[in-house]
Design an enzyme around this catalytic site. Sequence first.
Site, mmCIF file in Angstrom:
data_model
loop_
_atom_site.group_PDB
_atom_site.id
_atom_site.type_symbol
_atom_site.label_atom_id
_atom_site.label_comp_id
_atom_site.label_asym_id
_atom_site.label_seq_id
_atom_site.Cartn_x
_atom_site.Cartn_y
_atom_site.Cartn_z
ATOM 1 N N HIS A 26 -11.125 3.585 12.676
ATOM 2 C CA HIS A 26 -10.277 2.489 12.209
ATOM 3 C C HIS A 26 -8.790 2.879 12.269
ATOM 4 O O HIS A 26 -7.953 2.149 12.806
ATOM 5 C CB HIS A 26 -10.679 2.138 10.773
ATOM 6 N N GLU A 27 -8.483 4.048 11.716
ATOM 7 C CA GLU A 27 -7.087 4.516 11.687
ATOM 8 C C GLU A 27 -6.587 4.865 13.088
ATOM 9 O O GLU A 27 -5.418 4.658 13.404
ATOM 10 C CB GLU A 27 -6.952 5.727 10.760
ATOM 11 N N HIS A 30 -5.255 1.739 14.685
ATOM 12 C CA HIS A 30 -3.891 1.440 14.239
ATOM 13 C C HIS A 30 -2.882 2.351 14.937
ATOM 14 O O HIS A 30 -1.817 1.905 15.377
ATOM 15 C CB HIS A 30 -3.774 1.646 12.724
#
Length: 403
Positions: A26-27, A30
Site C-alpha cells: 500500500h505504502e 503511494h
Amino acid sequence: MAVQPNTVLLYVIAPLIAFSVVIFIHELGHFLAAKKMGVRVEKFSIGFGPELIGFTKNETRYCISALPVLGGYVQMAGDTPDKLTGESWEFYSASKKKRALIIIAGPFANFISAIFIYAIGLMLGIGVPELPSDVGKISTEGIAYKTGIRFKDKIIQIDSKPVRTWDDIQESIIKKKPKQVVELSVLRNEQEENASRKPQVGKGNEKIFKFKLQLPSGAQSVDISMLGIKPYVSSEIAELVKGYPAEKAGLKSGDIITSIDGKQIDEWEDVTKVVYANINKALVFSILRQNKKIQVSITPVEGKMAEGKKIVQVGQIGIKPVVGKIHIQRLSPVEALSEGFLRTVIGTPQYIILVIQGFVDKCISVNDLSGPVGIFHMAGEQSKSGLGNLLLFIGFLSVNLWF
C-alpha cells in the site's frame, strides 16, 4: 501453561507477516506515485519508531525502523497545509488531480498485487481434502440414481480406468462431452445387491457392479454434479472449535453422531441440515464413542454463511468432519494467473456485494465483521494449512483495501 512455539508462529508471526506485506505494498504505491508526480518523498520507512539502519538517495531517506512490522509509512514533503512552504515539489503544491492519483495509488497497488499474490499461493499449492470415492446420498431424480447407483456405493473405475479419490472421479468426468456414455464400476455391500443385476467378484470376494450413464445434453461442458452424485462424508467428528457449544457439551474428536432428536444420521450432511435449522434450540445428540452410546444436549448458536447470492443465519455447534488426508493442489503459472485475476476482478466485487446485501437483509451487522483480533486469528488458521493458503489470505486482505 507454556506457549508452544508453533502456536506463536501460527497466531502471532504469520498474521504480522500478512499485515506487513499488505501495508508495505500500500505504502509502496503511494511512494511510486509521488515520485512519478514530482512530489518529494522525504522518508520511506519499513516499520515504525526509531530508525535502526538506513541510507539517503535523491533526497529520500530509506530506512528500517525499530518495529519492522505492520508495513511502514511514506513521509512526503508538505503533506499537510501547515508544513507547506510553497515549493513546487511539495504535496499540497501539486494539482488536485496529481494529489488524487497519489492517494489512490496505495489501494490500487493492493488491487493489482493481489492478482500475483493469489497466483503465487496457487502455484505453491493449497491444502485440499482427499475425499474417498464413496457416494453420498443422492437425489432419486438424478441420472445416477435412475441408472442404479446407490448411497455408499464405492466407485472404483470409470471406463475401466481405476479411480481412488473423488478428485479422480471429477477429473475423469470433466474430460467427457455431453451425451457421451460413461461406465462406472462400483463396490457394493452384499446386503444391498440389486437382484436383477449379476455382479462380478473382485479381490476379497467383493461384489462389483457396472453401470452405464449417459451424460446430459445441452451443456457446453460436463460436471460431476450433472450426474446427481456427491461424495460421502461420515458423521464422525474430526475436530471441535474452541468455545463453541459442542466443546462445552463435552463432545470429543472421534465421536460418531448417530441421531439428533431421534432423527437418524447417515452422513455429515444430515448433521448440518438439522443443526443449521435449529438456532438457539436444544437438540439431543446420540453419540457413539468407543462402542458406547451416550446422549448429549447441545444448543446451536447463531452463525452466518453464504448461500447462493445471500448471507443467511444458521445454527452452529463448532464441529468439523473427517475429510481424509489433505493433499497439496498446485496450478501451473498460466492457470494460477488466470485464477488470481478471476478472484481479484470478479470474486472480490461479488463478495462485497454479498456483504452489502447481508446488511440490507439485516442478516449481518457491523459486529459480524472481523476486527484486527479476528483477522489475526484467521491468518493463523490459514497458516496452519501452509504457505499457499496464507498467501491466498494475504491476497484477500490486499484486494479488499481497494474497496
